[in-house]
Scaffold this motif. Structure first.
Motif, mmCIF file in Angstrom:
data_model
loop_
_atom_site.group_PDB
_atom_site.id
_atom_site.type_symbol
_atom_site.label_atom_id
_atom_site.label_comp_id
_atom_site.label_asym_id
_atom_site.label_seq_id
_atom_site.Cartn_x
_atom_site.Cartn_y
_atom_site.Cartn_z
ATOM 1 N N GLY A 195 0.688 -1.135 -0.145
ATOM 2 C CA GLY A 195 -0.029 -0.014 0.068
ATOM 3 C C GLY A 195 0.804 1.370 0.119
ATOM 4 O O GLY A 195 1.951 1.423 0.609
ATOM 5 N N ARG A 196 0.521 2.227 -0.896
ATOM 6 C CA ARG A 196 1.308 3.604 -0.625
ATOM 7 C C ARG A 196 1.108 4.189 0.552
ATOM 8 O O ARG A 196 1.771 5.133 0.821
ATOM 9 N N GLY A 197 0.124 4.088 1.288
ATOM 10 C CA GLY A 197 -0.227 4.682 2.427
ATOM 11 C C GLY A 197 0.363 3.979 3.715
ATOM 12 O O GLY A 197 -0.033 4.287 5.017
ATOM 13 N N ASP A 198 1.157 2.970 3.390
ATOM 14 C CA ASP A 198 1.819 2.201 4.566
ATOM 15 C C ASP A 198 2.862 3.147 5.593
ATOM 16 O O ASP A 198 3.740 3.464 4.853
ATOM 17 N N ASP A 199 2.401 3.367 6.765
ATOM 18 C CA ASP A 199 3.292 4.224 7.365
ATOM 19 C C ASP A 199 3.929 3.199 8.482
ATOM 20 O O ASP A 199 4.805 3.823 9.293
ATOM 21 N N VAL A 200 4.061 1.747 8.347
ATOM 22 C CA VAL A 200 4.734 0.882 9.052
ATOM 23 C C VAL A 200 6.068 0.374 8.307
ATOM 24 O O VAL A 200 7.044 0.542 8.780
ATOM 25 N N VAL A 201 5.755 -0.162 7.165
ATOM 26 C CA VAL A 201 6.616 -0.569 6.202
ATOM 27 C C VAL A 201 6.600 0.202 5.107
ATOM 28 O O VAL A 201 5.485 0.007 4.343
ATOM 29 N N PRO A 202 7.328 1.299 4.892
ATOM 30 C CA PRO A 202 7.062 2.361 3.876
ATOM 31 C C PRO A 202 7.069 1.602 2.418
ATOM 32 O O PRO A 202 7.552 0.586 2.358
ATOM 33 N N PHE A 203 6.069 2.118 1.623
ATOM 34 C CA PHE A 203 5.913 1.550 0.241
ATOM 35 C C PHE A 203 7.262 1.515 -0.563
ATOM 36 O O PHE A 203 7.587 0.455 -1.168
ATOM 37 N N LYS A 204 8.208 2.488 -0.338
ATOM 38 C CA LYS A 204 9.622 2.448 -0.925
ATOM 39 C C LYS A 204 10.240 1.111 -0.599
ATOM 40 O O LYS A 204 11.057 0.616 -1.553
ATOM 41 N N PHE A 205 9.865 0.359 0.523
ATOM 42 C CA PHE A 205 10.639 -0.545 0.832
ATOM 43 C C PHE A 205 10.180 -1.841 -0.143
ATOM 44 O O PHE A 205 10.853 -2.612 -0.685
ATOM 45 N N GLY A 206 8.903 -1.962 -0.424
ATOM 46 C CA GLY A 206 8.079 -2.784 -1.080
ATOM 47 C C GLY A 206 8.711 -2.708 -2.574
ATOM 48 O O GLY A 206 9.044 -3.645 -3.319
ATOM 49 N N GLU A 207 8.863 -1.407 -2.906
ATOM 50 C CA GLU A 207 9.033 -1.379 -4.470
ATOM 51 C C GLU A 207 10.563 -1.577 -4.685
ATOM 52 O O GLU A 207 10.983 -2.139 -5.712
ATOM 53 N N LYS A 208 11.750 -1.275 -3.753
ATOM 54 C CA LYS A 208 13.011 -1.508 -3.716
ATOM 55 C C LYS A 208 13.379 -2.987 -3.760
ATOM 56 O O LYS A 208 14.006 -3.503 -4.343
ATOM 57 N N SER A 209 12.317 -3.713 -2.911
ATOM 58 C CA SER A 209 12.417 -5.362 -2.899
ATOM 59 C C SER A 209 12.201 -5.813 -4.049
ATOM 60 O O SER A 209 12.733 -6.608 -4.677
ATOM 61 N N SER A 210 11.122 -5.324 -4.742
ATOM 62 C CA SER A 210 10.496 -5.818 -6.152
ATOM 63 C C SER A 210 11.667 -5.521 -7.065
ATOM 64 O O SER A 210 11.925 -6.646 -8.035
ATOM 65 N N LYS A 211 12.346 -4.148 -6.986
ATOM 66 C CA LYS A 211 13.570 -3.926 -8.145
ATOM 67 C C LYS A 211 14.778 -5.181 -7.925
ATOM 68 O O LYS A 211 15.299 -5.518 -8.837
ATOM 69 N N ALA A 212 15.039 -5.277 -6.541
ATOM 70 C CA ALA A 212 16.120 -6.141 -6.144
ATOM 71 C C ALA A 212 16.027 -7.502 -6.614
ATOM 72 O O ALA A 212 17.086 -8.204 -7.113
ATOM 73 N N LEU A 213 14.825 -7.972 -6.397
ATOM 74 C CA LEU A 213 14.555 -9.454 -7.084
ATOM 75 C C LEU A 213 14.714 -9.437 -8.507
ATOM 76 O O LEU A 213 15.078 -10.594 -8.979
ATOM 77 N N THR A 214 14.173 -8.517 -8.932
ATOM 78 C CA THR A 214 14.180 -8.411 -10.630
ATOM 79 C C THR A 214 15.325 -8.436 -11.206
ATOM 80 O O THR A 214 15.824 -9.027 -12.150
ATOM 81 N N SER A 215 16.241 -7.547 -10.656
ATOM 82 C CA SER A 215 17.452 -7.445 -10.956
ATOM 83 C C SER A 215 18.414 -8.273 -10.602
ATOM 84 O O SER A 215 19.297 -8.891 -11.404
#
Length: 256
Positions: A195-215
């Motif tokens: 969720g873009r409104g996640d204030d516990v595990v910020p959205f950027k962590f999910g997005e960066k995790s996705s990019k790290a796995l893809t790369s």
């Protein structure tokens, strides 16, 4: 069940004991085609997700919902909580609790180890549980845990909701050194939702995790973002999980 691992304290090696809590199981209502271990978040237990998963229109899946060990948590100033591993802060530079990660991933693999040979296996989770699911995916790809022990489970699907990828910075280099990793990666689909409104595990962590796995080579990866969604799940997100699992595990169909 408990797992122990070495840690260093005052110049001597000591063992951390990991006493896992109660495990809840949702039996398949139809033909048993897949088993998925589902992992709760920090401070939660297996019971809450058991109640939700029981309502999903996935009659061919057996769900296993374990409860994490209760242990002192650095982010809580050492106050004990149910947690799959210790966490000091949510930061890209924060050290990973490799011992805790290995113990929990091994617990998940052990829960899957008694499933019949023709049953497809998956791991999923929410928040810290999602972190263990993604860590399990990397152990599967590498064929071993961080401690060098062989990873035994043959995973067919991994789901992470509102979570992050532990050890993200070193993943690519580790995978390059393992000959079989590319084949395993190619065969493993991953669904990430955040969720873009996640204030516990910020959205950027999910997005960066996705990019790290893809790369790192995980090509069959879907990253779904939800505007306004905080650190919780919603029916639309679970609908996505249901349709994705039905497709990737080739289930015979959802019941309504």
């Amino acid at each position: 069940m408990s797992f122990t691992g070495p840690s260093v304290s005052g110049g001597r090696t000591v063992k951390r004991a990991f006493e896992f809590g109660r495990t809840y199981v949702v039996r398949p209502k139809g033909k048993h085609q897949a088993t998925v271990v589902w992992l709760h978040g920090l401070g939660d237990n297996g019971s809450s997700w058991f109640q939700l998963l029981e309502t999903l229109p996935l009659p061919n899946i057996k769900w296993i919902c374990p409860t994490a060990p209760t242990q002192p948590i650095s982010i809580f100033g050492g106050f004990p909580s149910t947690a799959w591993f210790d966490v000091g802060e949510l930061s890209e530079d924060a050290p990973d609790d490799l011992e805790g990660l290995d113990a929990s991933a091994a617990h998940v693999a052990n829960l899957l180890s008694t499933e019949p040979a023709d049953i497809k296996l998956g791991v999923g989770g929410f928040s810290m549980g999602a972190a263990i699911a993604l860590y399990s995916a990397t152990c599967f790809a590498l064929g071993k845990y961080e401690n060098g022990n062989l990873y035994p489970s043959n995973l067919s699907a991994v789901v992470g909701l509102s979570g992050w990828l532990p050890c993200a910075k070193t993943l690519g280099n580790k995978l390059e050194r393992v000959e079989e990793a590319a084949r395993r990666i190619a065969s493993l689909p991953i669904l990430l939702c955040h969720g873009r409104g996640d204030d516990v595990v910020p959205f950027k962590f999910g997005e960066k995790s996705s990019k790290a796995l893809t790369s790192a080579g995980f090509r069959d990866l879907m990253f779904k973002e939800y505007d306004g969604l905080g650190h919780y799940t919603i029916p639309e997100e679970m609908d996505e999980v249901c349709s994705w699992l039905t497709s990737k595990l080739a289930l015979e169909g959802c019941s309504s």
